[in-house]
Motif scaffolding. Structure first.
Motif, mmCIF file in Angstrom:
data_model
loop_
_atom_site.group_PDB
_atom_site.id
_atom_site.type_symbol
_atom_site.label_atom_id
_atom_site.label_comp_id
_atom_site.label_asym_id
_atom_site.label_seq_id
_atom_site.Cartn_x
_atom_site.Cartn_y
_atom_site.Cartn_z
ATOM 1 N N ARG A 28 32.752 -35.723 -12.543
ATOM 2 C CA ARG A 28 33.620 -34.659 -12.052
ATOM 3 C C ARG A 28 32.804 -33.392 -11.820
ATOM 4 O O ARG A 28 31.679 -33.277 -12.313
ATOM 5 C CB ARG A 28 34.753 -34.377 -13.044
ATOM 6 N N THR A 29 33.411 -32.457 -11.086
ATOM 7 C CA THR A 29 32.811 -31.142 -10.854
ATOM 8 C C THR A 29 33.822 -30.076 -11.250
ATOM 9 O O THR A 29 35.004 -30.168 -10.891
ATOM 10 C CB THR A 29 32.412 -30.964 -9.383
ATOM 11 N N HIS A 30 33.360 -29.075 -12.003
ATOM 12 C CA HIS A 30 34.224 -27.968 -12.420
ATOM 13 C C HIS A 30 33.749 -26.673 -11.774
ATOM 14 O O HIS A 30 32.553 -26.370 -11.763
ATOM 15 C CB HIS A 30 34.179 -27.777 -13.938
ATOM 16 N N ASN A 31 34.703 -25.904 -11.248
ATOM 17 C CA ASN A 31 34.439 -24.533 -10.821
ATOM 18 C C ASN A 31 34.976 -23.611 -11.921
ATOM 19 O O ASN A 31 36.190 -23.445 -12.061
ATOM 20 C CB ASN A 31 35.125 -24.235 -9.492
ATOM 21 N N GLN A 32 34.067 -23.050 -12.699
ATOM 22 C CA GLN A 32 34.457 -22.251 -13.849
ATOM 23 C C GLN A 32 34.249 -20.764 -13.589
ATOM 24 O O GLN A 32 33.304 -20.370 -12.905
ATOM 25 C CB GLN A 32 33.627 -22.658 -15.075
ATOM 26 N N TYR A 56 39.259 -22.913 -15.339
ATOM 27 C CA TYR A 56 38.807 -24.078 -14.589
ATOM 28 C C TYR A 56 39.608 -24.091 -13.291
ATOM 29 O O TYR A 56 40.776 -24.463 -13.278
ATOM 30 C CB TYR A 56 39.062 -25.358 -15.373
ATOM 31 N N ASN A 57 38.951 -23.652 -12.220
ATOM 32 C CA ASN A 57 39.649 -23.528 -10.938
ATOM 33 C C ASN A 57 39.578 -24.840 -10.168
ATOM 34 O O ASN A 57 39.106 -24.903 -9.040
ATOM 35 C CB ASN A 57 39.047 -22.373 -10.132
ATOM 36 N N ASP A 58 40.049 -25.916 -10.815
ATOM 37 C CA ASP A 58 40.065 -27.231 -10.184
ATOM 38 C C ASP A 58 41.432 -27.466 -9.556
ATOM 39 O O ASP A 58 42.453 -27.383 -10.249
ATOM 40 C CB ASP A 58 39.769 -28.321 -11.213
#
Length: 206
Positions: A28-32, A56-58
């Motif tokens: 997975r990839t997280h935009n934090q 966590y802007n997922d």
């Protein structure tokens, strides 16, 4: 106690090489987005503690986590830090970022904020908080050889940091596996010498 291996990658080229090498193991990839706070009189920093709200802007799973870290030690690429965290409503988190004084309203309903009040403020002390700012982090997560590898691209106002993190109860073993992998693939690296928060506060890359 959170125990992590922390290895710094020198540049974006090396980071892209790692992304390619690890792509078969990607989870997975997280935009934090990380935001930090202190007591109005430095009550937390004076005790080597850090209060953080992380978003966590997922798109599929947005969430917000508040955490308290304390007594961090980073030696030879291994970080040890006392950590407690809990999930909170993202809307409440956004309100606290906009107005840090609202953090005191979470005392009682939040385990973390109740701990902050009890451990860092005396009975007669006014419960006040200030925002310290923050930074964004793009995190790719991989499961590789039984390890959870996190490859971070951290964006500060003064530059970008590339770093591998790996939480493990056997940090020396994990560090050895990661180093062997990096050497085999010609990826330059060094041990991290400061936490992301410490780098943020210093205003420059180490």
């Amino acid at each position: 106690m959170e125990i992590e291996v922390k290895i710094r990658i020198p540049n974006s080229k090396s980071c892209k090489t790692l992304i390619s090498l690890l792509s078969p193991f990607h989870l997975r990839t997280h935009n934090q987005h990380n935001n930090f706070f202190d007591g109005a009189a430095g009550e937390l920093s004076g005790s080597r503690a850090v209060l953080r709200i992380r978003f966590y802007n997922d798109p599929e799973n947005p969430k917000c986590v508040i955490s308290l870290k304390a007594k961090a030690i980073l030696e030879n690429g291994v970080s040890r830090v006392e950590e407690d965290e809990e999930e909170i409503d993202p809307e409440i988190g956004r309100k606290c970022v906009s107005d840090p004084t609202r953090l005191k309203d979470l005392v009682g309903s939040s385990r973390i904020m109740t701990r902050v009040k009890d451990e860092f403020f005396g009975n007669g002390d006014e419960l006040g908080f200030v925002g310290l700012g923050g930074f964004k982090n793009l995190r790719n997560v991989y499961e590789w050889k039984g390890l959870m590898i996190e490859l971070d691209e951290t964006s500060f106002e003064f530059g970008t940091l590339y770093e591998i993190e790996c939480e493990s109860s056997e940090p020396e073993k994990a560090k050895g596996l990661i180093e062997e992998f990096l050497k085999e693939n010609g990826v330059e690296y060094s041990y991290s010498v400061a936490s992301k928060f410490a780098i943020f506060r210093s205003g420059k890359l180490p």
